[in-house]
Every structure is written in structure tokens, then in C-alpha cells.
Design a protein around this motif. Structure first.
Motif: not given
Length: 65
Positions: A24, A26, A45-46, A48
Motif C-alpha cells: 500500500e 505510495y 502498480g500504484h 507515480d
């Protein structure tokens, strides 16, 4: 700008292991220079990835969504 600690992981080949333990978290790879880096089967995935340079990087089987 990319988080330097996270930025180093794909280059060292330890990304998927780290990612499985930090599902989870970032991931900030904005503006990272990943040219010519082997990223096969890497889970990004997930993350930036805005303005990340993947020129001539190997992305076979990579998860980018």
C-alpha cells in the motif's frame, strides 16, 4: 521528484521483494531516469510514473497500472 530510496530499488533488482512487503505504500518515481534498466516482470502498480524516462528499458511482463 523521485524518492531516492525507492528509485534505487528497480536498479538493484530488489523491487518485487520490497513491493510485496509494502503493498500500500505510495511509490514516487516521477522524473526518474530508468533508461536501459531491466524491469521485466516488475510490479510498478500504484506508482507515480509521470515524466519517468523508460527509453530502451526492458519492460516485458511489467505491471504498470
Amino acid at each position: 521528484m523521485a524518492n531516492e530510496e525507492q528509485f534505487a530499488l528497480p536498479r538493484q533488482g530488489g523491487w518485487n521483494c520490497w513491493r510485496s512487503e509494502h503493498v500500500e505504500e505510495y511509490i514516487d518515481l516521477r522524473e526518474a531516469d530508468l533508461r536501459h534498466v531491466k524491469l521485466n516482470r516488475v510490479n510498478l502498480g500504484h506508482a507515480d510514473l509521470r515524466f519517468t524516462n523508460f527509453s530502451k528499458a526492458s519492460l516485458r511482463g511489467a505491471h504498470l497500472s
